[in-house]
Design a protein around this motif. Structure first.
Motif, PDB file in Angstrom:
ATOM      1  N   SER A  58      83.675   9.796 -18.485  1.00  0.00           N
ATOM      2  CA  SER A  58      83.736  11.245 -18.269  1.00  0.00           C
ATOM      3  C   SER A  58      84.042  12.046 -19.535  1.00  0.00           C
ATOM      4  CB  SER A  58      84.775  11.575 -17.202  1.00  0.00           C
ATOM      5  OG  SER A  58      86.085  11.285 -17.639  1.00  0.00           O
ATOM      6  N   ILE A 100      84.992   7.072  -9.281  1.00  0.00           N
ATOM      7  CA  ILE A 100      86.325   7.264  -9.821  1.00  0.00           C
ATOM      8  C   ILE A 100      86.978   5.891  -9.973  1.00  0.00           C
ATOM      9  CG2 ILE A 100      86.583   9.557  -8.827  1.00  0.00           C
ATOM     10  CD1 ILE A 100      88.308   8.312  -6.630  1.00  0.00           C
ATOM     11  N   LYS A 126      82.627  12.721  -8.997  1.00  0.00           N
ATOM     12  CA  LYS A 126      81.846  11.481  -9.043  1.00  0.00           C
ATOM     13  C   LYS A 126      80.450  11.743  -9.595  1.00  0.00           C
ATOM     14  CE  LYS A 126      84.065   9.225  -5.072  1.00  0.00           C
ATOM     15  NZ  LYS A 126      83.850   8.743  -3.688  1.00  0.00           N
ATOM     16  N   ASP A 129      87.907   6.051 -17.984  1.00  0.00           N
ATOM     17  CA  ASP A 129      87.475   7.233 -17.233  1.00  0.00           C
ATOM     18  C   ASP A 129      86.036   7.177 -16.725  1.00  0.00           C
ATOM     19  OD1 ASP A 129      85.968   7.528 -19.521  1.00  0.00           O
ATOM     20  OD2 ASP A 129      86.990   9.321 -20.237  1.00  0.00           O
ATOM     21  N   ASN A 170      80.317  12.008 -13.327  1.00  0.00           N
ATOM     22  CA  ASN A 170      80.783  10.839 -14.058  1.00  0.00           C
ATOM     23  C   ASN A 170      79.600   9.925 -14.370  1.00  0.00           C
ATOM     24  OD1 ASN A 170      81.870   8.019 -14.392  1.00  0.00           O
ATOM     25  ND2 ASN A 170      83.797   9.112 -14.184  1.00  0.00           N
ATOM     26  N   GLY A 225      90.924   8.584 -16.332  1.00  0.00           N
ATOM     27  CA  GLY A 225      90.184   9.654 -15.681  1.00  0.00           C
ATOM     28  C   GLY A 225      90.749   9.823 -14.286  1.00  0.00           C
TER      29      GLY A 225
END
Length: 256
Positions: free
Chosen positions: A254, A222, A214, A251, A217, A195
């Motif tokens: 995500s 991240i 962010k 990721d 997510n 990601g």
């Protein structure tokens, strides 16, 4: 066998494209921690030389090479040079990549072609050149760096780089197809789909949309400098000897 022995790479040699910085260098660190000798290459030799020097300071054999991944002669020369210096290539990490931010309607053809040449053609050329030597040895691990962007469509306010997304989707299928073709030769082919990580390539996007990324997510963050290392080590070692053709997304959730 002790389970941790499955994650050792002593006596192995890895070639990592784009290994001078970012995710490529993080993977180089991970494999070198397991005892692997490291060859790093990219168009920017200085960054690779700095990375090789840092790895060598840890007592690991490491060398740097200049290579234009979109140039077939350059790729073949680099592979020959690595084999001359190390004797073999056990592990190939196809990490080099580029991107171009633009709306679809404004994407220049030359930008599209540049992204495809590095991300797709470069992955093919390096896999082909190294794969020939792996076929002879009936052994090898290839790890392609795809992207979460190749698994899902992002809204334009988050990522407006259709060439990059399309190229990484191509890498995903290339991984699966190559794994099917080369399983008979004892060659494992898998991919990691990161990601968002803080790299030179993502700097502009994260500066513009980092808080939004962010916030959407599931883990609300991240990637960091260590998030990719464990998966890379898994796929490079005996620990993954019953895995091929797989895409592991790193990721934060995500792509859920």
């Amino acid at each position: 066998m002790n389970t941790f022995d499955l994650f050792q790479l002593r006596g192995k040699v890895a070639l990592i494209t784009g290994g001078g910085r970012g995710i490529g260098y993080q993977i180089a660190e991970a494999l070198s921690d397991a005892g692997c000798s490291i060859a790093v290459c990219s168009r920017k030799l200085a960054a690779c030389e700095a990375a090789a020097a840092e790895l060598s300071a840890k007592g690991i054999e490491a060398k740097a090479y200049a290579c234009d991944l979109g140039n077939e002669e350059d790729v073949q020369r680099t592979v020959q040079d690595v084999i001359r210096d190390f004797g073999k290539i056990d592990i190939l990490i196809n990490n080099s990549g580029t991107t171009w931010g633009a709306t679809v309607e404004d994407m220049p053809l030359e930008a599209w072609e540049k992204v495809m040449k590095v991300n797709v053609t470069g992955t093919f050329l390096m896999s082909q050149a190294v794969g020939r030597t792996m076929i002879e040895r009936k052994s090898g691990k290839i790890i392609n760096i795809a992207s979460a962007a190749g698994l899902k469509a992002e809204p334009p306010e988050v990522l407006n780089a259709i060439g990059y997304s399309t190229s990484k989707a191509a890498v995903v299928h290339f991984t699966r197809d190559l794994a099917r073709k080369w399983a008979q030769h004892g060659i494992y082919v898998n991919a990691i789909a990161p990601g968002f990580f803080p790299t030179k390539m993502t700097k502009a996007v994260l500066e513009k949309s980092g808080d939004t990324i962010k916030g959407k997510n599931p883990l609300n963050r991240i990637g960091d400098d260590h998030a990719i290392k464990g998966v890379a080590l898994l796929l490079a070692t005996e620990a993954s000897d019953f895995m091929t053709g797989q895409i592991i997304s790193v990721d934060g959730g995500s792509t859920l």
